[in-house]
Scaffold this motif. Structure first.
Motif, mmCIF file in Angstrom:
data_model
loop_
_atom_site.group_PDB
_atom_site.id
_atom_site.type_symbol
_atom_site.label_atom_id
_atom_site.label_comp_id
_atom_site.label_asym_id
_atom_site.label_seq_id
_atom_site.Cartn_x
_atom_site.Cartn_y
_atom_site.Cartn_z
ATOM 1 N N TYR A 1 2.040 3.911 -9.108
ATOM 2 C CA TYR A 1 2.291 4.442 -7.772
ATOM 3 C C TYR A 1 3.708 4.997 -7.707
ATOM 4 N N SER A 2 3.889 5.940 -6.842
ATOM 5 C CA SER A 2 5.195 6.572 -6.701
ATOM 6 C C SER A 2 5.826 6.173 -5.377
ATOM 7 N N GLU A 3 7.057 5.658 -5.440
ATOM 8 C CA GLU A 3 7.757 5.287 -4.213
ATOM 9 C C GLU A 3 8.268 6.519 -3.477
ATOM 10 N N ASP A 4 8.265 7.666 -4.151
ATOM 11 C CA ASP A 4 8.771 8.890 -3.533
ATOM 12 C C ASP A 4 7.767 9.517 -2.585
ATOM 13 N N GLU A 5 6.510 9.131 -2.731
ATOM 14 C CA GLU A 5 5.500 9.722 -1.862
ATOM 15 C C GLU A 5 5.676 9.205 -0.447
ATOM 16 N N ASN A 6 5.815 10.104 0.487
ATOM 17 C CA ASN A 6 5.986 9.721 1.880
ATOM 18 C C ASN A 6 4.762 10.044 2.709
ATOM 19 N N GLU A 7 3.639 10.218 2.056
ATOM 20 C CA GLU A 7 2.422 10.543 2.775
ATOM 21 C C GLU A 7 1.642 9.264 3.033
ATOM 22 N N GLU B 1 -2.138 8.699 9.008
ATOM 23 C CA GLU B 1 -1.548 8.959 10.321
ATOM 24 C C GLU B 1 -1.567 7.722 11.205
ATOM 25 N N GLU B 2 -2.649 6.994 11.198
ATOM 26 C CA GLU B 2 -2.746 5.791 12.013
ATOM 27 C C GLU B 2 -2.981 4.597 11.103
ATOM 28 N N LEU B 3 -2.107 3.615 11.199
ATOM 29 C CA LEU B 3 -2.244 2.414 10.409
ATOM 30 C C LEU B 3 -2.781 1.291 11.283
ATOM 31 N N ASN B 4 -3.730 0.581 10.785
ATOM 32 C CA ASN B 4 -4.277 -0.575 11.480
ATOM 33 C C ASN B 4 -3.756 -1.808 10.758
ATOM 34 N N ILE B 5 -2.724 -2.429 11.329
ATOM 35 C CA ILE B 5 -2.069 -3.562 10.678
ATOM 36 C C ILE B 5 -3.030 -4.727 10.466
ATOM 37 N N GLU B 6 -3.963 -4.918 11.399
ATOM 38 C CA GLU B 6 -4.936 -5.997 11.238
ATOM 39 C C GLU B 6 -5.830 -5.751 10.032
ATOM 40 N N GLU B 7 -6.225 -4.504 9.831
ATOM 41 C CA GLU B 7 -7.055 -4.177 8.668
ATOM 42 C C GLU B 7 -6.272 -4.424 7.381
ATOM 43 N N ILE B 8 -5.016 -4.023 7.379
ATOM 44 C CA ILE B 8 -4.188 -4.218 6.191
ATOM 45 C C ILE B 8 -4.072 -5.706 5.871
ATOM 46 N N LYS C 1 4.905 -7.959 -5.483
ATOM 47 C CA LYS C 1 3.483 -7.674 -5.650
ATOM 48 C C LYS C 1 2.851 -7.255 -4.324
ATOM 49 N N ALA C 2 3.316 -7.861 -3.227
ATOM 50 C CA ALA C 2 2.800 -7.484 -1.908
ATOM 51 C C ALA C 2 3.158 -6.033 -1.593
ATOM 52 N N LYS C 3 4.375 -5.633 -1.927
ATOM 53 C CA LYS C 3 4.802 -4.244 -1.692
ATOM 54 C C LYS C 3 3.967 -3.282 -2.532
ATOM 55 N N LYS C 4 3.723 -3.639 -3.775
ATOM 56 C CA LYS C 4 2.899 -2.784 -4.641
ATOM 57 C C LYS C 4 1.473 -2.714 -4.105
ATOM 58 N N TRP C 5 0.947 -3.871 -3.699
ATOM 59 C CA TRP C 5 -0.400 -3.908 -3.139
ATOM 60 C C TRP C 5 -0.477 -3.021 -1.903
ATOM 61 N N LEU C 6 0.515 -3.112 -1.039
ATOM 62 C CA LEU C 6 0.556 -2.314 0.185
ATOM 63 C C LEU C 6 0.611 -0.825 -0.134
ATOM 64 N N ALA C 7 1.429 -0.446 -1.111
ATOM 65 C CA ALA C 7 1.516 0.963 -1.503
ATOM 66 C C ALA C 7 0.163 1.464 -2.017
ATOM 67 N N GLU C 8 -0.508 0.648 -2.830
ATOM 68 C CA GLU C 8 -1.819 1.029 -3.357
ATOM 69 C C GLU C 8 -2.853 1.123 -2.235
ATOM 70 N N PHE C 9 -2.792 0.188 -1.317
ATOM 71 C CA PHE C 9 -3.714 0.199 -0.185
ATOM 72 C C PHE C 9 -3.541 1.483 0.624
ATOM 73 N N LEU C 10 -2.288 1.824 0.921
ATOM 74 C CA LEU C 10 -2.020 3.033 1.700
ATOM 75 C C LEU C 10 -2.423 4.290 0.939
ATOM 76 N N LYS C 11 -2.193 4.270 -0.354
ATOM 77 C CA LYS C 11 -2.593 5.417 -1.179
ATOM 78 C C LYS C 11 -4.117 5.572 -1.175
ATOM 79 N N LYS D 1 -6.175 4.580 1.169
ATOM 80 C CA LYS D 1 -6.575 5.049 2.504
ATOM 81 C C LYS D 1 -6.341 6.551 2.640
ATOM 82 N N GLU D 2 -5.236 7.016 2.118
ATOM 83 C CA GLU D 2 -4.939 8.449 2.175
ATOM 84 C C GLU D 2 -5.950 9.230 1.349
#
Length: 183
Positions: free
Chosen positions: A101-107, A110-117, A159-169, A171-172
């Motif tokens: 995953y790339s930390e440079d990606e800022n995409e 648009e709408e994040l559902n924190i409960e789903e995450i 690991k949580a940060k990496k997991w979160l980045a992968e999750f967001l990626k 979803k995108e």
């Protein structure tokens, strides 16, 4: 803010109307906090009710109305962690995550559902992430609270940060990929 002060003073005198008003003011936010830890609305509701009972029986320990929201939040967080310790097997284990995953990606979606995450984040990651990010605890404090090493706390946060980045990626990517029809 005046309502909080008045109701706090009433609740300190064991006035049920003051207690009810404080409950109504703070229960939605405190329920969300408890749920962010335990990831189960029914359990979060139980934690909330028990925390308020504890709060109202120990209200003399809270110095003044200005610190009440922070004091109550601390009770909710501690009770949520205690609940997890008693009722869940918290696993501080490796979850396979792609390291590309790339930390440079800022995409981000648009709408994040924190409960789903949080509902999908592994419980060990979620617990460390909540304590570090939302409660602003240091790794040494987290280690003491959870009876783990500082290294475990640091690695779980990473690991949580990496997991979160992968999750967001993921979803995108779901948004970008048109649905295919199978025949």
């Amino acid at each position: 803010m005046k309502n909080i002060e008045e109701n706090f003073l009433l609740a300190k005198k064991q006035d049920r109307r003051g207690q009810k008003a404080l409950y109504e003011m703070f229960s939605p936010k405190m329920l969300a906090i408890a749920n962010s830890y335990v990831n189960n609305l029914h359990d979060a509701e139980d934690i909330l009710l028990n925390a308020f009972m504890k709060c109202f029986t120990k209200l003399d320990e809270c110095r003044d109305w200005k610190s009440f929201p922070f004091w109550l939040r601390k009770i909710i967080v501690n009770d949520s962690i205690s609940f997890l310790r008693k009722n869940k097997n918290i696993l501080y284990a490796d979850v396979e995550i792609a390291d590309d995953y790339s930390e440079d990606e800022n995409e981000y979606p648009e709408e994040l559902n924190i409960e789903e995450i949080f509902s999908q984040m592994p419980v060990g990651y979620r617990l460390i992430f909540n304590l570090y990010v939302f409660e602003e605890k240091k790794h040494s404090e987290i280690a003491e609270i959870l009876n783990i090493s500082e290294g475990t706390s640091k690695s779980q946060l990473s690991k949580a940060k990496k997991w979160l980045a992968e999750f967001l990626k993921a979803k995108e990517n779901e948004k970008r990929t048109p649905e295919t029809v199978k025949i």
